[in-house]
Enzyme design. Structure first.
Site, PDB file in Angstrom:
ATOM      1  N   LYS A 178       0.814  -1.214   0.000  1.00 24.14           N
ATOM      2  CA  LYS A 178       0.000   0.000   0.000  1.00 24.14           C
ATOM      3  C   LYS A 178       0.852   1.270   0.000  1.00 24.14           C
ATOM      4  CE  LYS A 178      -4.297  -2.049   1.379  1.00 24.14           C
ATOM      5  NZ  LYS A 178      -3.762  -3.443   1.352  1.00 24.14           N
TER       6      LYS A 178
HETATM    7  C1  LIG Z   1      -4.296  -4.508   0.562  1.00 31.02           C
HETATM    8  C2  LIG Z   1      -3.503  -5.763   0.407  1.00 31.02           C
HETATM    9  C3  LIG Z   1      -3.856  -6.762  -0.537  1.00 31.02           C
HETATM   10  C4  LIG Z   1      -5.070  -6.649  -1.432  1.00 31.02           C
HETATM   11  O1  LIG Z   1      -4.921  -5.690  -2.432  1.00 31.02           O
HETATM   12  P1  LIG Z   1      -6.195  -5.122  -3.210  1.00 31.02           P
HETATM   13  O2  LIG Z   1      -5.702  -4.021  -4.047  1.00 31.02           O
HETATM   14  O3  LIG Z   1      -7.151  -4.670  -2.140  1.00 31.02           O
HETATM   15  O4  LIG Z   1      -6.758  -6.257  -4.010  1.00 31.02           O
HETATM   16  C5  LIG Z   1      -3.033  -7.879  -0.642  1.00 31.02           C
HETATM   17  N1  LIG Z   1      -1.954  -8.049   0.173  1.00 31.02           N
HETATM   18  C6  LIG Z   1      -1.603  -7.118   1.085  1.00 31.02           C
HETATM   19  C7  LIG Z   1      -0.417  -7.371   1.951  1.00 31.02           C
HETATM   20  C8  LIG Z   1      -2.355  -5.950   1.236  1.00 31.02           C
HETATM   21  O5  LIG Z   1      -1.997  -5.038   2.160  1.00 31.02           O
END
Ligand SMILES: *Cc1c(COP(=O)(O)O)cnc(C)c1O
Length: 504
Positions: free
Chosen positions: A113
């Site tokens: 993120k």
């Molecule tokens: C947020 C997240 C996801 C999922 O990603 P999306 O864009 O919501 O599909 C997968 N793995 C981790 C570690 C995340 O923080």
């Protein structure tokens, strides 16, 4: 380039407005009215560029209402070597001859993120300046863990912004809590709420919809906003790393120019995999998009049956960032599958609201399946995959990425592919150290160990260094210790921004 709402395509606006608004007033999401095709010469030029330079070129195709200087400034502030531990920002490493891994977790919170949340605050602040909005932005976030920390790091010390994060005092891991309570920065506020995640989220929603409160905020020079994953300013940074990874694979000789490859994405809210689909629309030769879910496998079922149905049990898993039943960003893909028919899309979303389900026609479903394939892994399979990949290759996967790897093996067994595959790695294994160690060595090894001891154990097993942001937590000062009753969340915000007696 203009943007339109998925629920009313006549509502057109520029990217700065889309980023400020976040969500359209009709409830729709903003999408580019068409996808810019990236030409071969630009791609070839990018071979010798670093991540930041590539980012600047790609963003310029989408944010046409920003000047190149504005884009450059945003990118240079976001992807710095101070904040990212890898020279390449988002490096591609090769696991086998035909499997590469895109590591998206070298940022300040050790999860993917950061890739979006480091850039979003700058895009947002610049958009406000462009529109002559003089109030400070106040970002409110309710978090179950990862997003809150990534947002705090992203907005930290960005001029003209403030961030307030509410986390459930009973609902985050000890390391996650430490990450937040030790947060540094002069514009950050972290508040523990006595309650669970739903309590925190309900409280934040109540603040957003309290008109009187918003009015008083505004008259004091503040404007509430959110940083959630449907904002275009969070999606566009994610397109960059797919293009950059393709270039890196060509540069490394893994792919020849224009050679198709598949991608595997551990998926929750559907933002990350949607960005891969957008990169494909731009001309990146992505063949199949493999959507990996955990036991909350609503997307696996949707891809195989064409029926999206959230009337099902919700499970807590060891890949918590993928524990989601309604993937908001899927709406953007549906819009493309429905050939941008906003009326039909509104109907499907209405069904989702009323009955918790909707269904594609046969031809729509077929179209979906041309591009996507879905699979899932339960917790036991996830742990087994961590162990297997560690023993075969000496590489340690976090539980989210392990879900992706398991689904890739299923895809190879069931469908088969001669393409190279790019597996997207969404978190550092250190971030989920307990389950990773359970996967590799079993429960015995971690008995009676605290999380900092576990970090050291993983370091010696894997021969890699504990990421600094996690290691340093141990000695950091607690700055945000105060806890609040859930009824007092609005009062807390009023106190922070000195709004007098409002929110009592
Ligand atoms: C947020 C997240 C996801 C999922 O990603 P999306 O864009 O919501 O599909 C997968 N793995 C981790 C570690 C995340 O923080």
């Amino acid at each position: 380039m203009v943007y339109e709402s998925t629920r009313d395509k006549n509502k057109k606006l520029y990217s700065a407005d889309a980023i400020i608004q976040g969500i359209s007033t009709d409830g729709g999401l903003f999408v580019p009215s068409s996808f810019p095709v990236i030409d071969s010469n630009l791609l070839l030029d990018m071979i010798d560029m670093d991540y930041r330079e590539r980012a600047k070129k790609i963003l310029a195709l989408f944010l046409t209402d920003y000047t190149q200087e504005e884009i450059d400034r945003c990118v240079d502030s976001a992807y710095t070597h101070q904040k990212f531990s890898s020279e390449n920002i988002a490096p591609v490493v090769s696991l086998t001859d035909d499997i590469s891994i895109l590591e998206l977790w070298h940022g300040p919170t050790c999860a993917f993120k950061d890739m979006a949340l480091q850039l979003l605050p700058h895009l947002m602040r610049t958009a406000m300046d462009k529109k002559g909005i003089e109030e400070d932005i106040v970002i409110l976030v309710a978090t179950s863990g990862d997003t809150g920390k990534a947002a705090l790091e992203g907005f930290r010390d960005v001029d003209g912004t403030h961030i307030v994060v509410f986390y459930p005092a009973e609902g985050v891991s000890p390391i996650q809590e430490l990450q937040m309570t030790t947060q540094e920065g002069k514009n950050v506020h972290v508040l523990g709420v006595i309650g669970n995640f739903d309590d925190a989220q309900t409280g934040v929603k109540a603040i957003f919809t309290d008109r009187e409160f918003n009015r008083v905020m505004k008259s004091s020079g503040y404007r509430l906003s959110s940083a959630n994953s449907i904002n275009w300013g969070r999606l566009v940074p994610q397109i960059i790393y797919y293009i950059s990874a393709y270039i890196d694979m060509v540069k490394a000789g893994t792919l020849i120019f224009h050679e198709p490859f598949d991608v595997v994405v551990p998926t929750g809210n559907f933002g990350n995999i949607l960005a891969a689909y957008y990169a494909k629309q731009m001309g990146i030769p992505i063949d199949r998009l493999i959507c990996a879910s955990n036991r909350n496998n609503i997307l696996t079922d949707f891809l195989s049956t064409g029926v999206y149905d959230c009337n099902r049990e919700f499970y807590k898993t060891i890949s918590p960032s993928m524990d989601i039943l309604v993937s908001s960003n899927l709406e953007r893909l549906l819009y493309e599958i429905l050939e941008r028919d906003d009326v039909e899309l509104v109907e499907l979303m209405h069904n989702l609201n009323e009955e918790g389900r909707y269904e594609l026609t046969d031809s729509q479903h077929k179209k979906l399946k041309q591009n996507f394939w879905g699979g899932y892994a339960n917790d036991a399979e996830t742990l087994y995959t961590i162990k297997k990949i560690y023993h075969e290759f000496g590489y340690v996967l976090d539980p989210h990425t392990a879900v992706g790897m398991k689904v890739l093996y299923d895809y190879k067994n069931k469908i088969g592919t001669s393409n190279n595959v790019l597996v997207v790695s969404t978190a550092s294994p250190y971030k989920f150290v307990e389950d990773v160690l359970i996967g590799i060595e079993g429960e015995d090894l971690i008995k009676d160990r605290d999380e900092f001891e576990m970090l050291d154990i993983l370091s010696s097993i894997s021969g890699t260094r504990v990421p600094n942001p996690l290691k340093e937590l141990k000695d950091k000062e607690i700055r945000h210790a105060k806890r609040w009753e859930k009824e007092d969340m609005e009062r807390a915000v009023a106190e922070i921004f000195d709004l007098g007696g409002v929110g009592q």
